[in-house]
Write a protein that holds these residues in place. Structure first.
Motif, PDB file in Angstrom:
ATOM      1  N   GLU A  68      58.572  56.786  26.958  1.00  0.00           N
ATOM      2  CA  GLU A  68      57.683  56.926  25.805  1.00  0.00           C
ATOM      3  C   GLU A  68      58.344  56.294  24.589  1.00  0.00           C
ATOM      4  O   GLU A  68      59.563  56.082  24.569  1.00  0.00           O
ATOM      5  CB  GLU A  68      57.351  58.399  25.529  1.00  0.00           C
ATOM      6  CG  GLU A  68      56.568  59.051  26.662  1.00  0.00           C
ATOM      7  CD  GLU A  68      56.199  60.504  26.379  1.00  0.00           C
ATOM      8  OE1 GLU A  68      55.288  61.013  27.043  1.00  0.00           O
ATOM      9  OE2 GLU A  68      56.826  61.132  25.491  1.00  0.00           O
ATOM     10  N   ILE A  69      57.547  55.991  23.572  1.00  0.00           N
ATOM     11  CA  ILE A  69      58.069  55.424  22.327  1.00  0.00           C
ATOM     12  C   ILE A  69      57.706  56.370  21.195  1.00  0.00           C
ATOM     13  O   ILE A  69      56.518  56.626  20.949  1.00  0.00           O
ATOM     14  CB  ILE A  69      57.504  54.013  22.061  1.00  0.00           C
ATOM     15  CG1 ILE A  69      57.970  53.049  23.163  1.00  0.00           C
ATOM     16  CG2 ILE A  69      57.941  53.510  20.684  1.00  0.00           C
ATOM     17  CD1 ILE A  69      57.348  51.664  23.088  1.00  0.00           C
ATOM     18  N   ARG A  70      58.718  56.910  20.540  1.00  0.00           N
ATOM     19  CA  ARG A  70      58.497  57.820  19.419  1.00  0.00           C
ATOM     20  C   ARG A  70      58.089  57.037  18.172  1.00  0.00           C
ATOM     21  O   ARG A  70      58.490  55.881  17.982  1.00  0.00           O
ATOM     22  CB  ARG A  70      59.764  58.625  19.127  1.00  0.00           C
ATOM     23  CG  ARG A  70      60.280  59.377  20.337  1.00  0.00           C
ATOM     24  CD  ARG A  70      59.417  60.586  20.689  1.00  0.00           C
ATOM     25  NE  ARG A  70      59.760  61.055  22.033  1.00  0.00           N
ATOM     26  CZ  ARG A  70      58.898  61.202  23.019  1.00  0.00           C
ATOM     27  NH1 ARG A  70      57.612  60.922  22.825  1.00  0.00           N
ATOM     28  NH2 ARG A  70      59.287  61.632  24.197  1.00  0.00           N
ATOM     29  N   THR A  71      57.343  57.699  17.307  1.00  0.00           N
ATOM     30  CA  THR A  71      56.736  57.002  16.172  1.00  0.00           C
ATOM     31  C   THR A  71      57.459  57.219  14.848  1.00  0.00           C
ATOM     32  O   THR A  71      57.048  56.668  13.834  1.00  0.00           O
ATOM     33  CB  THR A  71      55.268  57.418  16.017  1.00  0.00           C
ATOM     34  OG1 THR A  71      55.181  58.831  15.822  1.00  0.00           O
ATOM     35  CG2 THR A  71      54.460  57.028  17.245  1.00  0.00           C
ATOM     36  N   GLY A  72      58.528  58.015  14.818  1.00  0.00           N
ATOM     37  CA  GLY A  72      59.224  58.214  13.548  1.00  0.00           C
ATOM     38  C   GLY A  72      58.393  59.044  12.588  1.00  0.00           C
ATOM     39  O   GLY A  72      58.158  60.222  12.804  1.00  0.00           O
ATOM     40  N   ASN A  73      57.940  58.412  11.486  1.00  0.00           N
ATOM     41  CA  ASN A  73      57.074  59.078  10.501  1.00  0.00           C
ATOM     42  C   ASN A  73      57.764  60.247   9.804  1.00  0.00           C
ATOM     43  O   ASN A  73      57.104  61.196   9.368  1.00  0.00           O
ATOM     44  CB  ASN A  73      55.764  59.589  11.116  1.00  0.00           C
ATOM     45  CG  ASN A  73      55.061  58.617  12.030  1.00  0.00           C
ATOM     46  OD1 ASN A  73      54.854  58.883  13.214  1.00  0.00           O
ATOM     47  ND2 ASN A  73      54.692  57.469  11.499  1.00  0.00           N
ATOM     48  N   ALA A  74      59.105  60.252   9.713  1.00  0.00           N
ATOM     49  CA  ALA A  74      59.797  61.341   9.021  1.00  0.00           C
ATOM     50  C   ALA A  74      59.157  61.565   7.660  1.00  0.00           C
ATOM     51  O   ALA A  74      58.861  60.603   6.939  1.00  0.00           O
ATOM     52  CB  ALA A  74      61.278  61.016   8.864  1.00  0.00           C
ATOM     53  N   MET A  75      58.942  62.830   7.316  1.00  0.00           N
ATOM     54  CA  MET A  75      58.281  63.111   6.038  1.00  0.00           C
ATOM     55  C   MET A  75      58.652  64.483   5.511  1.00  0.00           C
ATOM     56  O   MET A  75      59.112  65.358   6.241  1.00  0.00           O
ATOM     57  CB  MET A  75      56.767  62.963   6.166  1.00  0.00           C
ATOM     58  CG  MET A  75      56.076  63.978   7.039  1.00  0.00           C
ATOM     59  SD  MET A  75      54.267  63.726   7.086  1.00  0.00           S
ATOM     60  CE  MET A  75      54.137  62.377   8.252  1.00  0.00           C
TER      61      MET A  75
END
Length: 317
Positions: free
Chosen positions: A244-251
């Motif tokens: 799978e590929i994680r999307t990051g998007n840290a917020m």
């Protein structure tokens, strides 16, 4: 609570390589401290690696786990926290007796520590689920709660954490790009688009920030902060994680569900924001907590007969 600067991290872990992953935690925590943060949240199981563990033998899976607080990773986090004067939260596999947990250790600069064991697990056939909420005071003048990934999907968990007094919720994840059974939820990230992220960054951003990633998160993540009157630090993996590929998007979100800071990076990143404590008392969620009528809620603890174990939900069984 007082005003405080915090940080949330996204980074791509190396599966099974705890030394390498700890090195990245050290580097990124240093960046957070240099930016003036007092608390930094790293992703779920970022020290051990995540999605590859479901394929490990029982012996190999157990070998990745270690005790808390006496294991080398927790000791290293406590040393790092004292060195930087920074509270550091990071995910690992915890072993207690013959049980292994998906756990999140929070190391504080005064030597105190807390650990949350994920309540809704599915990562390996032998993994055990936690059985309690985790809310604690910090030396930074704020009360912190932890919910790991799928824990945040269950609205009762966020409400219980707020009722226990959490003002800041650490929400470490490994998500985005999952192959959900729901036709309107997440789907896998296109590997070809990820591979061309340098040549075609616009296409990659659209993939990571669309319905497979950020757009999915924004359907519900802000509600956990808003409805319960908590600041929320979302930390996540980024890039390939086994198949799978994680999307990051840290917020980082405020108690109205507004995004204070977020990452659109295609790699490791740290986002920093100042939390305005004056928002808490009059936030919608805090006012709604005071308006509760607990005498009506007995049915929330009554089994419906439809409950199934989380790993069956995750894999569509």
């Amino acid at each position: 609570m007082r005003d405080i600067r915090v940080a949330a991290v996204q980074f791509q872990h190396a599966p099974g390589d705890k030394a390498r992953n700890l090195g990245r935690v050290r580097q990124l925590a240093g960046e957070a401290a240099h930016a003036g943060a007092e608390i930094v949240a790293f992703p779920e199981m970022c020290l051990t690696g995540y999605w590859h563990v479901r394929k490990l033998s029982n012996e190999a899976f157990a070998a990745l786990a270690e005790p808390v607080p006496d294991g080398p990773m927790t000791r290293a986090l406590l040393d790092l926290s004292r060195e930087l004067g920074l509270t550091v939260g990071a995910g690992l596999l915890e072993r207690e007796g013959d049980k292994i947990y998906n756990s999140y250790v929070v190391a504080m600069p005064d030597g105190a520590w807390a650990v949350h064991r994920k309540l809704h697990v599915f990562e390996h056939p032998t993994i055990s689920a936690g059985d309690r909420y985790t809310v604690f005071d910090t030396p930074h003048g704020c009360r912190v709660g932890v919910l790991i990934c799928y824990d945040n999907n269950i609205v009762e968990n966020a409400r219980a954490t707020a009722l226990l007094g959490a003002e800041v919720l650490l929400a470490p994840h490994q998500t985005g790009g999952c192959d959900s059974v729901s036709p309107k939820a997440m789907k896998p990230i296109d590997p070809a688009i990820w591979a061309r992220r340098v040549e075609d960054p616009a296409a990659c951003e659209a993939e990571l920030c669309g319905p497979k990633g950020r757009a999915w998160l924004m359907r519900w993540l802000p509600a956990r902060a808003h409805d319960n009157g908590m600041f929320l630090l979302f930390a996540n993996g980024i890039g390939p994680d086994d198949d799978e590929i994680r999307t990051g998007n840290a917020m980082i979100l405020d108690p109205y569900g507004e995004v204070l800071a977020e990452s659109r990076a295609f790699g490791d990143d740290v986002v920093v924001a100042d939390l305005d404590a004056s928002l808490l008392p009059t936030s919608s969620g805090r006012r709604w907590l005071r308006a509760r009528r607990p005498e009506l809620y007995e049915l929330l603890t009554r089994p419906t007969g439809q409950e199934v174990e989380t790993r069956r939900v995750r894999f569509g069984e």
